[in-house]
Design an enzyme around this catalytic site. Structure first.
Site, PDB file in Angstrom:
ATOM      1  N   GLN C 217       0.829  -1.204   0.000  1.00 28.39           N
ATOM      2  CA  GLN C 217       0.000   0.000   0.000  1.00 28.39           C
ATOM      3  C   GLN C 217       0.865   1.256   0.000  1.00 28.39           C
ATOM      4  O   GLN C 217       0.358   2.350  -0.088  1.00 28.39           O
ATOM      5  CB  GLN C 217      -0.902   0.003   1.243  1.00 28.39           C
ATOM      6  CG  GLN C 217      -1.847  -1.191   1.305  1.00 28.39           C
ATOM      7  CD  GLN C 217      -2.681  -1.278   2.565  1.00 28.39           C
ATOM      8  OE1 GLN C 217      -2.857  -2.352   3.117  1.00 28.39           O
ATOM      9  NE2 GLN C 217      -3.223  -0.157   3.034  1.00 28.39           N
ATOM     10  N   ARG C 367      -8.658  -1.592   8.364  1.00 28.32           N
ATOM     11  CA  ARG C 367      -9.571  -0.600   7.810  1.00 28.32           C
ATOM     12  C   ARG C 367      -9.946   0.483   8.819  1.00 28.32           C
ATOM     13  O   ARG C 367     -11.109   0.819   8.994  1.00 28.32           O
ATOM     14  CB  ARG C 367     -10.832  -1.305   7.281  1.00 28.32           C
ATOM     15  CG  ARG C 367     -11.557  -0.475   6.251  1.00 28.32           C
ATOM     16  CD  ARG C 367     -12.590  -1.289   5.507  1.00 28.32           C
ATOM     17  NE  ARG C 367     -13.213  -0.460   4.496  1.00 28.32           N
ATOM     18  CZ  ARG C 367     -13.824  -0.945   3.421  1.00 28.32           C
ATOM     19  NH1 ARG C 367     -13.874  -2.233   3.207  1.00 28.32           N
ATOM     20  NH2 ARG C 367     -14.363  -0.147   2.546  1.00 28.32           N
ATOM     21  N   CYS C 368      -8.960   0.957   9.561  1.00 26.63           N
ATOM     22  CA  CYS C 368      -9.211   2.186  10.316  1.00 26.63           C
ATOM     23  C   CYS C 368      -7.863   2.844  10.524  1.00 26.63           C
ATOM     24  O   CYS C 368      -6.837   2.241  10.336  1.00 26.63           O
ATOM     25  CB  CYS C 368      -9.891   1.909  11.650  1.00 26.63           C
ATOM     26  SG  CYS C 368      -8.851   1.303  12.982  1.00 26.63           S
ATOM     27  N   GLU C 737     -12.963   4.131   5.919  1.00 27.57           N
ATOM     28  CA  GLU C 737     -12.889   3.378   7.163  1.00 27.57           C
ATOM     29  C   GLU C 737     -14.011   3.665   8.138  1.00 27.57           C
ATOM     30  O   GLU C 737     -14.213   2.928   9.095  1.00 27.57           O
ATOM     31  CB  GLU C 737     -11.537   3.669   7.822  1.00 27.57           C
ATOM     32  CG  GLU C 737     -10.389   3.317   6.894  1.00 27.57           C
ATOM     33  CD  GLU C 737      -9.049   3.842   7.354  1.00 27.57           C
ATOM     34  OE1 GLU C 737      -9.030   4.782   8.161  1.00 27.57           O
ATOM     35  OE2 GLU C 737      -8.033   3.309   6.909  1.00 27.57           O
TER      36      GLU C 737
END
Lengths: 150, 290, 783, 175
Positions: C217, C367-368, C737
């Site tokens: 990423q 995902r946060c 998120e």
């Protein structure tokens, strides 16, 4: 996983003791022995195939009698590996003579399975380990109670 | 995850398959749908020396009703689901096949494989126990018909010899006043069952249960028949009390293990609850309800 | 016109779809190079053990096996350990001790994937088992099994971190009318993107250049890390090219550097041929970084009338065997101190202690932004616990306490400066959409009949956009991000970014930002990311930072171009630049709409007819260090029905009202919310990685790690309010998120609400059917 | 690094000749018995549109049509596909025209990272062939063997419904 039980064996205590503590004899009750290599009276290496149905692993087990006391108390530690997995078995056996021909054996086994077999088979592990353990001990009883052949 | 190497042979017919299995020294394994076997092979927890592919054997994929319902062992779950006879007269089989794994797996998976694999979490075993089915096996010595009660020995273990092949499942014709249902609890689609219950009942004219049979998924090393529950139901009217007593008995006969799908005591409760619901649904179907 | 341009606010269909729907995406495992070898990894079955011996002879004897790498081989290269972002270090391969199950032990390089797997199977390792500690609370007790013998400090304590006013908070609690306390365990989970991690490393011995295709990423950060870790082997930054091709989902799992990457690079450097390593799913779940694993004890003090006053939180963070957290913030517990949420606590205090255990290292965010879900779950659960204690409706209690819209920018008692918000509006919309009052009536009636339904609310505040350099850095590198825009003579545009999409649709949305700013149709704008040889330096995509940071850079770079273009337009229109305005996507002479130039006309002139003394061309770069984070928020309401026989939780409805500021592409934002909600549902009801006392992983494949399917996932209902960020160039806040952060508490609150009349105050997630059924049974209400 | 002294190319495993028609193109290839169909497609035929996600028959990223049926190609051996037809995502577009399912996924935003997409679409193609007018619940059931981590399934369901509508309209138009 801990398994335990008590067996009444129709055989004298010294015979039960010598069977249980002799690598050559006791491994005849291990599942599907591929090879046995006795290092000394207290240490041996045995290769077994164990499992249920299509799930089978080939385990190379290093076995050590860690305690052998007065023909009455024994502990054994077996440690082994199959690809991606490991197994450890710690067993204690306590013998007491009921009379000259009968012996009571109290046994307990702690079985630890690690790695892929444990992960994938977790759902069935308890049953499989229980079954294999029961088979081993009923085999021991059967062999000891069988008429001694020359 | 890559399977270990193996030899592979396509069986031309059943006799060929039996011969191939017999020649493998106990290292042979039948490849039907492969949906349980191949994942085990990819983990290398199963390493058969020879795979005998029976998928091209003719005559094992038929569904016929001729006095009794005969289902070829190679019938795929998806085909069982879509079969007109099964849909019309054996809704318990539709219940069962529709909760097996997921739709894609059901396109490959076979009913024979589901039984022969003898995973206690598989769904057909309980249903077949409830249906009082029998399975047909063929080996070097010929064919034998095995009542389902005698088929399952232990986890992953049946009475089939290493060179025997399951060829057919036979299910007694649904009697007048008969109805059945299979209910399964799973965490999500495709997960192994927490528990499942198959119930078959035959109702008499007076609205009593003339006969009942109950099979339980994931109740121990194999699927089990809840005989005590059956005894409680027989001859009784299907009132709440009777059903509750039967359900409690079914739980009492089950010995599930604690695992990632719940503690044993929870599973016992689920078996009890599913048994109640399955009996009610079976009775409703037997008496003309859906 | 606007539709044709496809600017901000349009649901432009995604450009990237064209290749994916044809099966023409290019993921790492699709890269195939001549002579490429395959690597596979042998892993430890034991969670803690001494390695007595590794016998590789049988593996090496297999035809096709080229080499086996063990820890001892890495010692002379000084590659057996690598640094982590958290000032810790992590084993690449062990030389004497393994510290967790599935830890890498040896790597096999072979001519084919299948042969490499055979090689792994043939490696024999003699392990001596050591005592195992898996519980971080036990790990911190005196005399606990020591996980890290390599450290000078001979215990399992990693760090202590605290923020807030300890004494003031204690005083507030002592004086409070009402205090509620709740212990919560937020279990280990795993992102499990459908694509696992992998790499193709190709070292050119002649040029001394390393090219890697990698599931990352953050390609630029990875290049820098490689240079820092392997610089002593001659891998300098200008000789490293990291390509992050199409990525099959990231969610934070593709931020860290895993040992497998290092091994594949090492194998390629040593063999001089390309080496591919693609992990399987078991490796992915079992050895790659986990998320959460926080043991939290939280207390809330309030007045009798429900006014919240103080918050006190003590937490133990399980980091496994190494603190390899992919945490770019300056705080060891990430942004956990957003835990005051949507409420104006006067006093608050948070302390966190990190612990080592014999478990895989981590963690990552799932995902946060790091540790925001843990915080949001805690505060939103705690508010419900307070509502129960006071006998208040949880919606009403929230409304009473929200930070009012007039208070923004608002500085929390733990030091965050919230940019903008209108929490009451979002909750009201959610209540109206779902019909809250009617649901409460229905619930009361059902309760009389013995039926169990629950309604759960979560009014969360997010914190995203890592981030301002005062709060964030990676190895000292500030967390800016970048955009480089070139307008070609024919008015077509190339945009290159420092971030990297893993499915968020950057090729479309960043095109829309440029389209909006330059008036060039989105179809004429190409967006490129993920190649360090071409893209400007950036820190990557995670923590919902692409829109807040790279989005800012893109808008500003485009505005730089527009400034120059305006001068050219003035030249072409023979007007004073001050008389030129940008209107309807054109440069116009003020008050004379007929006298105008399009950006395309200006672009051509920039290469053919630009003013004397002006540089030719039309391009700009911007490196944007945001002045602040952004604070998206939302209110979610979930309705559940419980099965009294089996304990199953069925989600009947779920309404999500999100506010992420300015929306660039509503279709993509809605899709992000759907996905985020599903990744909030997953840990609430299904996912968990557990360990038995020996450190065996439970839930290490998709057979046991339960990702929800379309059947378990409800038909999400979404709505929105729009409160732009005042400091962001286009007012956007980031949204990827929010839903994952907000959803778990709404679901847990709904289940607790269904059981609240039985005295239930809390159930730890995942809320399995047996947890519910046990409560039903204990209270005599089970079927 | 211990380097092998054994020869590095030959393999001892017996191979099998298979004849497989993939997207209408016949292939005669020799494969090892253990070669999984998905690896055969990806490695032997370089058709990388079919993905691998879980290895345990759970995720459906590898879904292809085997003799018209949607199956998980990581749980089928290539030898089992001898004499069979296989359809993959690469064969959906015909003569430069997208299949309605491809249009559906694009129009309804049924994909994000794209990794599960091929499997989802192949499942849907087989499903719509047997059920041209599905309900939402039937679509959800049909794709319950395919995992998606990005979309939350809502838009995938819409995409399949979109394709079903287009296919029905096209069929009516032809009739």
């Amino acid at each position: 996983m801990r398994f335990e039980g008590t067996l009444d064996i129709a055989a004298p205590r010294d015979r039960v003791w010598s069977f249980l503590t002799d690598p050559k004899q006791v491994t005849t009750c291990a599942p599907d022995v591929q090879s046995l290599d006795v290092t000394d009276p207290r240490h041996f290496k045995v290769v077994v195939r164990a499992g249920v149905g299509p799930i089978k692993g080939t385990f190379t087990m290093n076995v050590e009698f860690t305690e052998l006391v007065d023909q009455g108390h024994a502990t054994v530690v077996a440690r082994g590996q199959a690809p991606g997995s490991a197994v450890e078995l710690r067993s204690t056996m306590d013998l007491s003579a009921l009379d000259g021909t009968r012996t009571t054996m109290k046994w307990a086994s702690d079985v630890t399975v690690s790695g892929m077999i444990q992960q994938v088979g977790a759902r069935l592990m308890q049953g499989a380990a229980d079954k294999i353990t029961q088979q081993v001990f009923s085999c021991i009883k059967a062999k000891l109670e069988a008429p001694v052949t020359a | 995850m890559i399977p270990a190497s193996f030899e592979y042979a396509v069986a031309r017919d059943v006799a060929d398959a039996i011969q191939l299995l017999g020649s493998s020294g106990g290292e042979g394994k039948v490849l039907a749908g492969g949906q349980s076997l191949i994942p085990l092979m990819k983990f290398r927890l199963a390493q058969p020396g020879l795979l005998v592919d029976i998928n091209r054997v003719k005559g094992l994929s038929d569904i016929r009703e001729n006095g009794e319902l005969r289902i070829g062992a190679l019938v795929r779950e998806a085909d069982l689901d879509m079969n007109a006879i099964v849909r019309e007269r054996y809704p318990i089989l539709v219940d069962t096949t529709r909760v097996i794994a997921d739709p894609l797996v059901r396109n490959m998976a076979t009913i024979g494989g589901n039984l022969a694999h003898a995973d206690p979490a598989n769904d057909h075993p309980a249903t077949m126990l409830a249906l009082r089915a029998s399975v047909v096996a063929r080996g070097p010595k010929g064919e034998r018909v095995i009542p389902i009660d005698e088929f399952f020995v232990d986890t992953f273990t049946t009475v089939l010899a290493p060179d025997e092949i399951l060829t057919e499942i036979r299910i007694p014709k649904r009697p007048a006043g008969g109805g059945g249902a299979y209910l399964k609890l799973e965490r999500k689609v495709g997960d192994f069952a927490i528990a499942g219950v198959a119930a078959m009942v035959v109702m008499d004219e007076k609205g009593r249960i003339a006969a009942a049979s109950i099979g339980v998924t994931n109740a121990g090393p194999t699927a089990i028949r809840a005989r005590k529950a059956e005894d409680i139901l027989r001859g009784q009217s299907p009132d709440d009390k009777t059903i509750a007593a039967a359900a409690a008995a079914a739980a009492g006969e089950s010995k599930p293990w604690s695992d990632l799908r719940g503690p044993a005591e929870y599973k016992l409760d689920v078996i009890r609850v599913l048994t109640q619901r399955a009996i009610r649904k079976a009775v409703a179907r037997a008496t003309g309800g859906k | 016109m606007a539709v044709e341009i496809g600017g901000i606010g349009q649901s432009v269909k995604r450009k990237e779809d064209a290749r994916f729907i044809r099966g023409k995406g290019k993921y790492v495992d699709d890269v195939k190079l001549p002579g490429m070898l395959y690597m596979d990894i042998a892993r430890s079955p034991l969670a803690h053990a001494r390695i007595r011996k590794i016998d590789t002879s049988k593996a090496l004897a297999i035809p096709g096996v080229v080499a086996v790498i063990t820890g001892k081989d890495l010692v002379p290269l000084n590659l057996h350990w690598m640094p982590t972002l958290m000032s810790d270090k992590q084993m690449v391969l062990p030389t004497d001790t393994v510290l967790y199950q599935a830890q890498e032990v040896a790597a096999v390089v072979a001519t084919e994937r299948y042969i490499a797997a055979d090689g792994v199977d043939a490696i024999e390792v003699d392990y001596e088992p050591l005592p195992v500690v898996v519980d971080p609370i036990k790990a911190l007790q005196p005399g606990a099994t020591l996980v890290r013998e390599d450290r000078e400090q001979k215990d399992n304590h990693i760090w202590h971190w605290e923020v807030g006013d300890r004494a003031g908070t204690d005083r507030a609690f002592a004086d409070a009318d009402v205090v509620v306390k709740q212990d919560l365990y937020i279990p280990r989970i795993h992102v499990s993107s459908i694509e696992t991690c992998g790499i193709v490393a190709s070292f050119d011995k002649v040029e001394g250049k390393l090219t890697v295709w990698m599931t990352t990423q953050a390609p630029h950060a990875i290049r820098t890390v490689i240079a820092l870790v392997a610089g002593h082997l001659g891998l300098a930054e200008h000789k490293i090219r990291v390509i992050s091709p199409d990525i099959g989902g990231g969610f934070g799992g593709k931020v860290p550097v895993y040992p497998g990457y290092v091994l594949a690079i090492g194998a390629s450097v040593l063999t001089g041929v390309p080496v591919k390593w693609i992990e399987d799913r078991a490796e992915n779940i079992q050895a790659d970084s986990f998320a959460r694993d926080y043991h939290i004890s939280a207390e809330l003090a309030s007045k009798k009338d429900g006014t919240m006053q103080a918050l006190r939180v003590k937490t133990i963070a399980d980091h496994g065997a190494f603190d390899a957290a992919a945490n770019p913030s300056k705080y060891p517990a990430g942004l956990f101190h957003i835990i005051t949420g949507s409420y104006p606590f006067e006093k608050s205090f948070v302390e966190v202690d990190g612990a080592y255990t014999n478990k895989p290292p981590g963690g990552i965010a799932y995902r946060c932004s790091f540790r925001v879900t843990e915080a949001a779950f805690t505060i939103e659960r705690l508010v419900d616990v307070l509502a129960l204690k006071l006998g208040r409706d949880p919606a009403e209690l929230r409304m009473q306490n929200f930070i009012p819209p007039t208070a923004f920018p608002y500085t929390s008692s733990l030091g965050w400066e919230y940019d903008s918000g209108d929490y009451g509006r979002a909750l009201r919309l959610a209540m109206d959409t779902i019909g809250y009052a009617d649901l409460r009536k229905e619930q009361a009636e059902k309760r009389k009949r013995g039926e169990l339904m629950g309604i759960g609310i979560s009014s969360f505040t997010e914190i995203v956009g890592a981030g301002p350099s005062k709060n964030f850095d990676i190895l000292g590198i500030k967390m800016f991000d970048s955009a480089e825009i070139r307008v070609h003579p024919t008015g077509k545009v190339m945009v290159r970014l420092g971030v990297k999409s893993q499915g968020q649709g950057h090729e479309t949305t960043f095109g829309q930002i440029v389209a909006e700013e330059l008036g060039i149709p989105v179809a004429d704008i190409a967006v490129e990311e993920g190649d360090t040889d071409t893209a400007p330096y950036g820190l990557g995509t995670y923590a919902s930072r692409s829109t807040p940071v790279a989005g800012g850079a893109t808008a500003i770079a485009a505005r730089k171009i527009r400034e120059k273009a305006k001068l050219i337009a003035a030249h072409l229109l023979e007007a004073n630049p001050d008389d030129i305005e940008w209107k309807d996507y054109k440069f116009q002479v003020k008050g004379v709409p007929s006298k105008s130039k399009t950006m395309q006309e200006v672009a051509f002139a920039a290469y053919t007819n630009h003013p004397q003394g002006m540089e030719a061309g039309l391009e700009a770069v911007d490196y944007y260090d945001p002045p602040n984070l952004t604070y998206p928020f939302g209110s979610y309401i979930c309705v559940v029905d419980l099965d009294r026989g089996t304990g199953e939780v069925k989600i009947r409805r779920f309404v999500a009202v999100d506010d992420c500021g300015t929306i660039i592409n509503p279709m993509i934002v809605e899709g992000q919310i759907h996905g985020g909600l599903t990744m909030g549902l997953a840990p609430a009801l299904y996912e968990q990685i557990n360990y038995d006392e020996q450190g065996n992983i439970q839930g290490g494949t998709f057979m046991d790690y339960l990702l929800p399917t379309a059947m378990e996932t409800p038909n999400w209902e979404t709505a929105k309010t729009t409160t732009p960020s005042p400091h962001h160039p286009i007012g956007a806040k980031g949204v990827g998120e929010s839903a994952t952060v907000g959803a778990p508490a709404a679901i847990a609150n709904a289940v607790v609400d269904a059981l609240a009349h039985l005295g239930v105050r809390h159930i730890d997630i995942p809320i399995t059917p047996w947890k519910v059924q046990k409560i039903l049974k204990e209270n005599g209400v089970a079927e | 690094m211990a380097v092998a002294t054994a020869p590095t190319t030959s393999r001892g495993q017996r191979t099998h000749k298979i004849h497989v028609t993939v997207n209408g193109v016949p292939h005669d290839v020799e494969v090892e018995a253990r070669t999984l169909l998905v690896h055969f497609l990806r490695e032997n035929l370089n058709m990388t549109g079919t993905h691998i996600g879980c290895d345990t028959t759970n995720c459906g990223a590898c879904t292809v049509l085997l003799n018209g049926r949607a199956v998980k190609s990581c749980t089928v051996f290539a030898v089992q596909a001898d004499q069979a037809t296989v359809a993959t995502v690469e064969g959906l577009e015909k003569d430069g025209k997208l299949h309605p399912i491809q249009e559906g996924f694009h129009q309804e935003h049924g994909l994000q990272c794209g990794f599960c997409t091929a499997g989802m679409m192949m499942t849907a193609v087989a499903f719509l062939a047997t059920n041209p007018k599905p309900t939402e619940l039937q679509i959800r059931e049909a794709i319950s063997g395919n995992l998606c981590r990005c979309t939350g399934y809502v838009n995938i369901v819409k995409s399949i419904d979109h394709a079903a509508r287009v296919m029905r309209e096209t069929a009516e138009g032809k009739a």
